[in-house]
Scaffold this motif. Structure first.
Motif, PDB file in Angstrom:
ATOM      1  N   VAL A  53      40.820 -12.111  -3.724  1.00 45.29           N
ATOM      2  CA  VAL A  53      40.384 -10.779  -3.867  1.00 45.29           C
ATOM      3  C   VAL A  53      40.800 -10.626  -2.387  1.00 45.29           C
ATOM      4  CG1 VAL A  53      38.548 -10.562  -5.514  1.00 45.29           C
ATOM      5  CG2 VAL A  53      38.315 -11.898  -3.292  1.00 45.29           C
ATOM      6  N   SER A  54      41.852  -8.910  -2.610  1.00 48.67           N
ATOM      7  CA  SER A  54      42.543  -8.717  -1.233  1.00 48.67           C
ATOM      8  C   SER A  54      42.637  -7.659  -1.667  1.00 48.67           C
ATOM      9  CB  SER A  54      43.823  -9.416  -0.810  1.00 48.67           C
ATOM     10  OG  SER A  54      44.712  -8.854  -1.953  1.00 48.67           O
ATOM     11  N   GLY A  55      42.831  -6.759  -0.915  1.00 46.24           N
ATOM     12  CA  GLY A  55      43.565  -4.440  -1.488  1.00 46.24           C
ATOM     13  C   GLY A  55      44.525  -4.624  -2.364  1.00 46.24           C
TER      14      GLY A  55
ATOM     15  N   ASN B  94      53.804 -18.342   1.003  1.00 46.24           N
ATOM     16  CA  ASN B  94      52.979 -17.271   0.478  1.00 46.24           C
ATOM     17  C   ASN B  94      51.482 -16.546   0.939  1.00 46.24           C
ATOM     18  OD1 ASN B  94      51.330 -16.157  -1.703  1.00 46.24           O
ATOM     19  ND2 ASN B  94      52.870 -16.937  -3.403  1.00 46.24           N
ATOM     20  N   HIS B  95      51.809 -14.945   0.997  1.00 46.60           N
ATOM     21  CA  HIS B  95      50.410 -14.666   1.778  1.00 46.60           C
ATOM     22  C   HIS B  95      49.633 -15.294   1.172  1.00 46.60           C
ATOM     23  CE1 HIS B  95      48.473 -11.983   3.636  1.00 46.60           C
ATOM     24  NE2 HIS B  95      48.239 -11.290   2.768  1.00 46.60           N
ATOM     25  N   LEU B  96      49.019 -15.044  -0.585  1.00 44.67           N
ATOM     26  CA  LEU B  96      48.233 -15.007  -0.908  1.00 44.67           C
ATOM     27  C   LEU B  96      47.760 -16.649  -0.992  1.00 44.67           C
ATOM     28  CD1 LEU B  96      49.498 -13.642  -4.335  1.00 44.67           C
ATOM     29  CD2 LEU B  96      47.522 -12.819  -3.051  1.00 44.67           C
TER      30      LEU B  96
ATOM     31  N   GLY C 189      47.896 -18.445   1.376  1.00 48.02           N
ATOM     32  CA  GLY C 189      47.644 -18.749   2.788  1.00 48.02           C
ATOM     33  C   GLY C 189      45.686 -17.948   3.119  1.00 48.02           C
ATOM     34  N   HIS C 190      45.682 -16.694   2.258  1.00 45.25           N
ATOM     35  CA  HIS C 190      44.033 -16.348   2.067  1.00 45.25           C
ATOM     36  C   HIS C 190      43.240 -17.596   1.291  1.00 45.25           C
ATOM     37  CE1 HIS C 190      43.519 -12.605   2.606  1.00 45.25           C
ATOM     38  NE2 HIS C 190      45.190 -12.188   2.539  1.00 45.25           N
ATOM     39  N   LEU C 191      43.277 -18.753   0.553  1.00 41.04           N
ATOM     40  CA  LEU C 191      43.111 -19.361   0.285  1.00 41.04           C
ATOM     41  C   LEU C 191      42.706 -20.878   1.090  1.00 41.04           C
ATOM     42  CD1 LEU C 191      43.930 -20.043  -3.693  1.00 41.04           C
ATOM     43  CD2 LEU C 191      41.544 -18.767  -2.828  1.00 41.04           C
TER      44      LEU C 191
ATOM     45  N   THR D 185      40.844 -11.455   6.445  1.00 41.23           N
ATOM     46  CA  THR D 185      41.554 -10.205   6.516  1.00 41.23           C
ATOM     47  C   THR D 185      42.987 -11.223   6.829  1.00 41.23           C
ATOM     48  OG1 THR D 185      40.774  -9.598   8.774  1.00 41.23           O
ATOM     49  CG2 THR D 185      39.919  -7.868   6.907  1.00 41.23           C
ATOM     50  N   ASP D 186      43.733  -9.909   6.546  1.00 43.48           N
ATOM     51  CA  ASP D 186      45.490 -11.093   7.026  1.00 43.48           C
ATOM     52  C   ASP D 186      45.584 -11.579   8.830  1.00 43.48           C
ATOM     53  OD1 ASP D 186      46.207  -9.747   4.677  1.00 43.48           O
ATOM     54  OD2 ASP D 186      46.934  -8.333   5.044  1.00 43.48           O
ATOM     55  N   ASN D 187      45.568 -12.528   8.620  1.00 46.20           N
ATOM     56  CA  ASN D 187      45.810 -12.913   9.542  1.00 46.20           C
ATOM     57  C   ASN D 187      47.177 -14.475  10.223  1.00 46.20           C
ATOM     58  OD1 ASN D 187      44.673 -15.802   9.939  1.00 46.20           O
ATOM     59  ND2 ASN D 187      43.573 -14.526   8.386  1.00 46.20           N
TER      60      ASN D 187
HETATM   61 ZN    ZN Z   1      46.292  -9.821   2.618  1.00 45.14          ZN
END
Ligand code: ZN
Ligand code: KG4
Length: 369
Positions: free
Chosen positions: A160-162, A128-130, A132-134, A334-336
């Motif tokens: 907190v993303s776009g 899950n991308h979200l 991943g951010h954490l 940011t996305d990676n």
């Molecule tokens: Zn993102």
């Protein structure tokens, strides 16, 4: 353990090779972005993003695999052949973002990952991308501080993303509870939309941060939405309208007036993010707070979190909140693909490639009570 990770949920095409023994380290990270193209159009055009990703997905993967082993450059053919061998011989699994995101973009990454996993007989881990951010917070970039060993449960995660604004409580790597999210626009979206009104190119977050930092004596203030509301919900579309009205009233804005709008906007967004995150941390006795997503690249947000944490929670006395605040290194906000690999390395849960599908609506599926 060594994983290849792939991320294509929005306008980035990213691949990374990561290793995990006691810490998670990045062996290589390659990201190609179509953001310059979208900066001209003022936002992301989904079909164009996916077409670009189709063009770059294999070169980006080949480059990441090549760079995980070699320093020198080489012709693409040579890199391609070497990358297949690296993948076959030294990669234990493939991690891929399955959602949320744009369907065309997600499909490019998911189907490529499935094909590689099938043809080279590797396990595949959907991420899950979200989350991943954490989990970008668990990557160790410097040998000086190992966040992996200092982050402790329970922790509060603020995404907190776009596209998203969410608060979660984690009691272990496998158990989390969604506490609340935005009712309408995401925090980053509010910054991007108001930035567009001010004539900034997409994404507007970095420009807003730069301009807001210049303001020493604020002359404009916006209402911080839902700041006195007891829930863990957010709402940013009203703030966007308030900013829109203020911009209209000012007429032709000087550069200085634009700076002041940026300051007021940023403050209104950040105050509520900090207040509700701290409230959650106190309520659930969190040991750590992890912030992730593109907006976490904002140093003013992170510094305000660190400075104001105690004051916002305990205004009447200076009692400490026994939680530490973590945010990823700027390049990992940011996305990676590295963040996707980090999540997969800490949740080594492969699934049958046949059951893995791109899901643009993916949200949070697990729950604890
Ligand atoms: Zn993102
Ligand atoms: O996480 P991300 O790269 O993509 C999504 O998954 O949405 O986040 C992009 C968002 C954009 O709204 C952008 O304006 C914001 O992150 N952003 C920032 C900063 N850098 C990126 N917002 C505030 N300050 C920044 N320095």
């Amino acid at each position: 353990m060594r994983f290849l990770a792939i991320e294509t949920s929005c306008d980035e095409t990213s691949a990374s090779v990561l290793s995990f023994d006691t810490t998670i380290t990045i062996d290589s990270l390659t990201t190609s972005s179509s953001v310059d193209m979208h900066a001209i159009s003022g936002g992301i055009i989904p079909e164009e993003a996916a077409r670009e990703q189709l063009k770059y997905i294999m070169p980006v993967i080949v480059e990441a695999l090549w760079k995980s082993k070699y320093i020198d450059d080489a012709p693409y053919e040579e890199k391609f052949i070497a990358s297949q061998k690296i993948l076959k011989d030294s990669i234990d699994a493939i991690a891929v973002t399955v959602g949320p995101g744009l369907i065309g973009s997600l499909l490019v990454g998911v189907e490529t990952a499935k094909t590689l996993a099938y043809t080279l007989n590797k396990p595949i881990i959907p991420v899950n991308h979200l989350l991943g951010h954490l989990y970008a917070n668990f990557i160790q970039l410097s040998t000086l501080n190992s966040q992996l060993s200092t982050i402790s449960f329970p922790f509060i995660g603020l995404i907190v993303s776009g596209g998203h604004t969410d608060l979660l409580l984690f009691t272990s790597h496998n158990e989390y509870k969604w506490l609340g999210g935005t009712r309408d626009d995401a925090a980053g979206e509010a910054l991007d939309k108001v930035g567009r009104l001010l004539g900034f190119s997409y994404p507007a977050g970095p420009e807003i941060e730069r301009r807001a930092a210049k303001v020493k004596t604020p002359t404009i203030a916006f209402t911080s939405p839902l700041i006195y509301d007891k829930s863990f919900e957010f709402s940013f579309s009203g703030l966007k309208s308030e900013a829109q009205r203020a911009i209209k009233k000012l007429g032709t804005l000087s550069e200085e007036q634009k700076d002041h709008v940026c300051y007021a906007l940023q403050k209104a967004v950040f105050d509520v993010l900090i207040k509700k995150t701290m409230k959650a941390a106190v309520e659930y006795s969190a040991q750590s707070i992890l912030i992730g997503g593109g907006v976490a690249a904002n140093q003013t947000l992170i510094e305000s979190f660190k400075l104001n944490a105690k004051r916002l929670v305990y205004p009447e006395h200076d009692e400490g909140l026994d939680a530490r605040i973590f945010s990823p290194e700027k390049i990992l906000c940011t996305d990676n693909a590295a963040m996707i690999g980090a999540y997969a390395l800490l949740h080594n849960s492969p699934e049958d490639w046949k059951t893995i599908i791109a899901n643009p609506e993916l949200y949070f599926s697990q729950n604890i009570h």
